[in-house]
Scaffold this motif. Sequence first.
Motif, short mmCIF file in Angstrom:
data_model
loop_
_atom_site.label_atom_id
_atom_site.label_comp_id
_atom_site.label_asym_id
_atom_site.label_seq_id
_atom_site.Cartn_x
_atom_site.Cartn_y
_atom_site.Cartn_z
N LEU A 124 0.84 -1.20 0.14
CA LEU A 124 0.04 0.18 0.09
C LEU A 124 0.89 1.17 -0.34
N ARG A 125 2.04 1.14 0.68
CA ARG A 125 2.90 2.23 0.81
C ARG A 125 3.54 2.73 -0.57
N ARG A 126 3.94 1.63 -1.28
CA ARG A 126 4.44 1.77 -2.45
C ARG A 126 3.39 2.57 -3.56
N ARG A 167 -5.78 4.01 7.57
CA ARG A 167 -5.90 5.26 8.11
C ARG A 167 -4.52 5.98 8.50
N GLY A 168 -3.72 5.21 8.73
CA GLY A 168 -2.16 5.59 9.37
C GLY A 168 -1.68 6.30 7.78
N LEU A 169 -1.50 5.40 6.77
CA LEU A 169 -0.83 5.89 5.57
C LEU A 169 -1.66 7.27 5.16
N ALA A 170 -2.94 7.37 5.02
CA ALA A 170 -3.64 8.08 4.53
C ALA A 170 -3.34 9.51 5.45
N ALA A 171 -3.09 9.62 6.68
CA ALA A 171 -2.69 10.62 7.40
C ALA A 171 -1.24 11.22 7.10
N GLU A 172 -0.44 9.94 6.68
CA GLU A 172 0.81 10.38 6.48
C GLU A 172 1.03 11.17 5.01
N TYR A 173 0.06 10.64 4.16
CA TYR A 173 0.02 11.34 2.72
C TYR A 173 -1.00 12.38 2.54
N ASP A 174 -1.50 12.66 3.71
CA ASP A 174 -2.65 13.81 3.42
C ASP A 174 -3.58 13.46 2.46
N ALA A 175 -4.20 12.05 2.76
CA ALA A 175 -5.22 11.64 1.80
C ALA A 175 -6.47 11.72 2.60
N LEU A 176 -7.51 12.09 2.06
CA LEU A 176 -8.91 12.16 2.52
C LEU A 176 -9.33 10.66 2.72
N VAL A 177 -9.84 10.21 3.95
CA VAL A 177 -10.41 9.01 4.30
C VAL A 177 -12.07 9.17 4.37
#
Length: 231
Positions: A124-126, A167-177
């Motif tokens: 997912l991070r990739r 949720r963690g990745l979205a917060a890191e990449y400023d994505a809307l969840v």
Amino acid sequence: MTSTAFTEATDPFCLAQADAVAMLSGAPWSRFAVIGDSLSAGTGDPTPGYRDQGWSDRVADVLRRVRPELEYLNVSEIGATTAQTLQNQASRMVDFAPDLLHLPCGANDIVRRRPDFGEIERTLRRMYDVAAETGALLTTFTLGRAYVVPVFPDWTERIVTLNEIVRGLAAEYDALVVDMWDHPINDRDDLVSADRIHFSTSGQAVMAAEVVKKLAVSLGRTASAQSPPRA
């Protein structure tokens, strides 16, 4: 489970198209892309009283009414894992150069005997790394409680773990969840399709409304049609 029969016009969690357009008036996005799996595609059985259309096409319709020149690309594939999304869809997404991009949340990554959540997070991070290079505003979902695969006795724990990764990745990449995990529609007995996995079009309509609300908040606006409290 609830059994109240709604239509799209009476569903308290849906948005009238005119209201959705008003909430996103002046929005800057003109290139909307969607990648991923059947959840991204908006797959689901028809529900009487609701337009037979998936959430992503609904959101594109709203954005096109805001910006008639909108370009829309949806290359999602039913059954795709995150790795398959990267392999088969990422290059088309990058070439499209979106300014608004929806990413999958790994629903098919956990349908295996022993999912490796460390590897799922790395994959997912990739995907997020590739997506972030486009400069687009990123959106994603969490999986809802109504998505159940009974053959796995630890299914709830799998969903909870995956949602926390998302949720963690979205917060890191400023994505809307768009958080569907505990949304009240999970309690509707007509929510899922005959396959008992995908949201029917009533759920698709609600997901589209939640995406519009989240985009409106990202523009610094208060959604005019907030979800009512759970009964």
